[in-house]
Scaffold this motif. Structure first.
Motif, PDB file in Angstrom:
ATOM      1  N   GLY A  75      52.507  51.678  28.122  1.00 30.91           N
ATOM      2  CA  GLY A  75      52.278  50.711  29.188  1.00 30.91           C
ATOM      3  C   GLY A  75      50.850  50.187  29.184  1.00 30.91           C
ATOM      4  O   GLY A  75      50.619  48.981  29.371  1.00 30.91           O
ATOM      5  N   MET A  76      49.877  51.082  28.962  1.00 31.57           N
ATOM      6  CA  MET A  76      48.486  50.644  28.911  1.00 31.57           C
ATOM      7  C   MET A  76      48.238  49.736  27.712  1.00 31.57           C
ATOM      8  O   MET A  76      47.545  48.720  27.815  1.00 31.57           O
ATOM      9  CB  MET A  76      47.551  51.859  28.875  1.00 31.57           C
ATOM     10  CG  MET A  76      47.509  52.644  30.168  1.00 31.57           C
ATOM     11  SD  MET A  76      46.201  53.902  30.209  1.00 31.57           S
ATOM     12  CE  MET A  76      46.750  55.024  28.926  1.00 31.57           C
ATOM     13  N   ARG A  77      48.825  50.089  26.569  1.00 30.83           N
ATOM     14  CA  ARG A  77      48.653  49.251  25.377  1.00 30.83           C
ATOM     15  C   ARG A  77      49.266  47.864  25.601  1.00 30.83           C
ATOM     16  O   ARG A  77      48.703  46.848  25.200  1.00 30.83           O
ATOM     17  CB  ARG A  77      49.287  49.925  24.156  1.00 30.83           C
ATOM     18  CG  ARG A  77      48.491  51.121  23.660  1.00 30.83           C
ATOM     19  CD  ARG A  77      49.256  51.884  22.582  1.00 30.83           C
ATOM     20  NE  ARG A  77      49.460  51.087  21.400  1.00 30.83           N
ATOM     21  CZ  ARG A  77      48.650  51.074  20.336  1.00 30.83           C
ATOM     22  NH1 ARG A  77      47.550  51.815  20.346  1.00 30.83           N
ATOM     23  NH2 ARG A  77      48.916  50.333  19.283  1.00 30.83           N
ATOM     24  N   GLN A  78      50.426  47.833  26.257  1.00 31.31           N
ATOM     25  CA  GLN A  78      51.047  46.536  26.529  1.00 31.31           C
ATOM     26  C   GLN A  78      50.174  45.694  27.446  1.00 31.31           C
ATOM     27  O   GLN A  78      50.062  44.472  27.268  1.00 31.31           O
ATOM     28  CB  GLN A  78      52.431  46.730  27.137  1.00 31.31           C
ATOM     29  CG  GLN A  78      53.141  45.415  27.447  1.00 31.31           C
ATOM     30  CD  GLN A  78      54.604  45.603  27.727  1.00 31.31           C
ATOM     31  OE1 GLN A  78      55.322  46.200  26.932  1.00 31.31           O
ATOM     32  NE2 GLN A  78      55.069  45.106  28.865  1.00 31.31           N
ATOM     33  N   ALA A  79      49.551  46.332  28.441  1.00 33.86           N
ATOM     34  CA  ALA A  79      48.653  45.598  29.329  1.00 33.86           C
ATOM     35  C   ALA A  79      47.508  44.974  28.538  1.00 33.86           C
ATOM     36  O   ALA A  79      47.145  43.806  28.747  1.00 33.86           O
ATOM     37  CB  ALA A  79      48.116  46.529  30.411  1.00 33.86           C
ATOM     38  N   HIS A  80      46.927  45.749  27.611  1.00 32.21           N
ATOM     39  CA  HIS A  80      45.857  45.225  26.752  1.00 32.21           C
ATOM     40  C   HIS A  80      46.355  44.024  25.955  1.00 32.21           C
ATOM     41  O   HIS A  80      45.707  42.963  25.911  1.00 32.21           O
ATOM     42  CB  HIS A  80      45.379  46.303  25.787  1.00 32.21           C
ATOM     43  CG  HIS A  80      44.425  47.283  26.383  1.00 32.21           C
ATOM     44  ND1 HIS A  80      43.127  46.955  26.721  1.00 32.21           N
ATOM     45  CD2 HIS A  80      44.565  48.602  26.674  1.00 32.21           C
ATOM     46  CE1 HIS A  80      42.512  48.017  27.202  1.00 32.21           C
ATOM     47  NE2 HIS A  80      43.362  49.028  27.189  1.00 32.21           N
TER      48      HIS A  80
END
Length: 301
Positions: A75-80
């Motif tokens: 999820g954090m990588r997708q936000a980036h």
């Protein structure tokens, strides 16, 4: 390519104007080469996102059959990556020309009417669309002095626009015919013509471009990400100054300080864990606007 903590990226530009005399007799007053140097820059931005969870959250996620650590990480990588996409196309500060769509002096054009007077993609003639797209690619290669050299051409647009050119817009045999007979859709025809000229085509989709064209139309980007500097050995080269080193062949740039977002895990009171994910990036940066075309295409009337 960014260093940790870099707040801006600078690129040195060198322009040259040459003048020379020629005659049957020698001139005593001779012109000089005029070299003009200046600097361009773009700011960097630090993206950060965090995840916090404890053993109760881990147990709760496991009841749904997922691992909370991996779910938070992805999820954090997708936000980036989603913010990187927005920065690439639209920039953090659009008013400063950041983002490919806001590039000063980039070629802006609107889909013209076809032979039947249609101006929207849903009713547009496949033959006219085929010729229009090829003409825009030819114009792009002409502006960048890349005719005669195989280059990568990227076409980026909404699914409803490019999907129609890939599945619905069938070119008539009178306009395009593949060896062995049979016609193709607009995308297949473009790819075939480009391949005959040594070019490669990347056909990619982004629905955030819906409504981003002139007057609320959809935007389609046609670009050549990188130039090719031909190597001419022991021959006359009218582009000799391009041999000056160092040189940069990129038309479009987006720089980062790491290849992928990195994570900083920290235990916190109560048995939980705090993970901060961060990455520093620039906005999308078109160094040579000659290599970028933005086409405004209405989808329907």
């Amino acid at each position: 390519r960014l260093g940790e903590g870099d707040l801006a990226v600078y690129v040195k530009r060198v322009n040259i104007r040459t003048d020379i005399t020629a005659g049957q007799s020698a001139y005593n007053s001779l012109p000089s080469v005029a070299i003009d140097t200046h600097m361009i820059s773009t700011p960097t931005h630090l993206m950060r996102v965090r995840a916090e969870y404890d053993h109760h959250d881990t147990a709760s996620a496991s009841r749904w059959g997922i691992g909370i650590a991996e779910a938070q990480r992805l999820g954090m990588r997708q936000a980036h990556f989603q913010l990187m996409r927005d920065a690439l196309l639209y920039g953090f500060n659009p008013q400063n020309g950041e983002g490919l769509l806001n590039t000063p002096e980039a070629t802006q054009t609107t889909l013209p009417a076809d032979e039947n007077g249609n101006t929207n993609v849903a009713n547009y003639s496949a033959n006219s669309m085929f010729r229009f797209m090829l003409a825009e690619i030819q114009a792009l290669k002409t502006r960048t002095m890349q005719l005669g050299q195989g280059r990568k051409i990227v076409v980026l647009g909404p699914q409803r626009i490019l999907g129609a050119l890939e599945y619905q817009s069938i070119i008539e045999l009178t306009s395009f015919q593949r060896p062995g007979a049979g016609s193709d859709a607009v995308r297949g025809g473009i790819q075939e013509i480009l391949s005959r000229n040594g070019d490669t085509l990347e056909w990619v989709y982004d629905d955030t471009l819906i409504g981003k064209g002139a007057g609320g139309t959809d935007a389609v980007i046609i670009t050549m990400p990188e130039l090719n500097k031909p190597r001419i050995m022991n021959k006359i080269n009218t582009n000799e100054f391009a041999e000056l080193a160092p040189g940069l062949t990129a038309n479009n740039l987006m720089l980062t300080d790491v290849a992928a977002p990195y994570e900083i895990p920290t235990p916190i009171p109560g048995g939980a864990i705090d993970i901060v994910s961060e990455m520093r990036i620039t906005s999308g940066w078109c160094l040579r606007p000659e290599g970028l075309t933005v086409v405004s295409m209405p989808y329907s009337a």
